[in-house]
Enzyme design. Structure first.
Site, short mmCIF file in Angstrom:
data_model
loop_
_atom_site.label_atom_id
_atom_site.label_comp_id
_atom_site.label_asym_id
_atom_site.label_seq_id
_atom_site.Cartn_x
_atom_site.Cartn_y
_atom_site.Cartn_z
N MET A 17 -33.14 44.36 -0.30
CA MET A 17 -32.02 43.30 0.52
C MET A 17 -32.28 42.47 0.23
SD MET A 17 -31.33 43.28 3.88
CE MET A 17 -31.98 45.38 3.30
N PRO A 18 -31.05 41.95 -1.94
CA PRO A 18 -31.02 40.68 -1.60
C PRO A 18 -29.74 39.55 -1.00
CG PRO A 18 -30.45 41.84 -3.07
CD PRO A 18 -31.42 42.86 -2.15
N LEU A 19 -29.69 38.44 -0.68
CA LEU A 19 -28.92 37.38 -0.54
C LEU A 19 -29.29 36.65 -1.02
CD1 LEU A 19 -26.63 36.48 0.90
CD2 LEU A 19 -28.85 35.15 1.98
N THR A 34 -32.80 35.68 -2.30
CA THR A 34 -33.83 35.82 -1.08
C THR A 34 -33.47 37.38 -1.20
OG1 THR A 34 -33.40 33.42 -0.05
CG2 THR A 34 -34.04 35.33 1.36
#
Length: 126
Positions: free
Chosen positions: A1-3, A72
């Site tokens: 789950m990257p931002l 992130t």
């Protein structure tokens, strides 16, 4: 789950910026087992005087095309995965016409409780 946040100089073309965004996502999928559809990216363009990056720190030669990539994502990635990600990103940057020295990458890891994808629910409560 990257931002992922991409901070790029405003003189880069839309094609270069999209190429960089695609390269970052593809590298995350390839190196960090991120699902293909898990793509959340924010792009900010900066004027020359608002993207201040030392041209030589870290024994590199950054040009005016230098970009900052902040990722992130959920914790649990190994040091080997992170090193592979850095190498893969550099190679992909070269493939879209950016110098390998022109990527500054910062990784931040956190837990599932630190995310909500909507509906007022913590990701961990899905």
């Amino acid at each position: 789950m990257p931002l992922t946040r991409l901070s790029v100089p405003d003189h880069l073309s839309a094609q270069q910026v999209r190429g960089l965004a695609d390269a970052v996502h593809d590298a995350l999928v390839e190196c960090c087992d991120v699902p293909q559809g898990d793509r959340f990216q924010l792009v900010s363009r900066f004027e020359r005087d608002h993207l201040i990056l030392d041209p030589n720190f870290g024994d590199v030669q950054r040009t005016a095309d230098a970009c900052v990539i902040e990722i992130t994502f959920l914790s649990g990635h190994t040091d080997a995965q992170k090193r592979r990600l850095y190498r893969d990103l550099a190679a992909r940057a070269a493939g879209i016409g950016l110098a390998q020295d022109d990527l500054v990458v910062g990784l931040v890891e956190n837990g599932a409780i630190d995310w909500s994808l909507g509906n007022g629910r913590a990701y961990i409560d899905k």
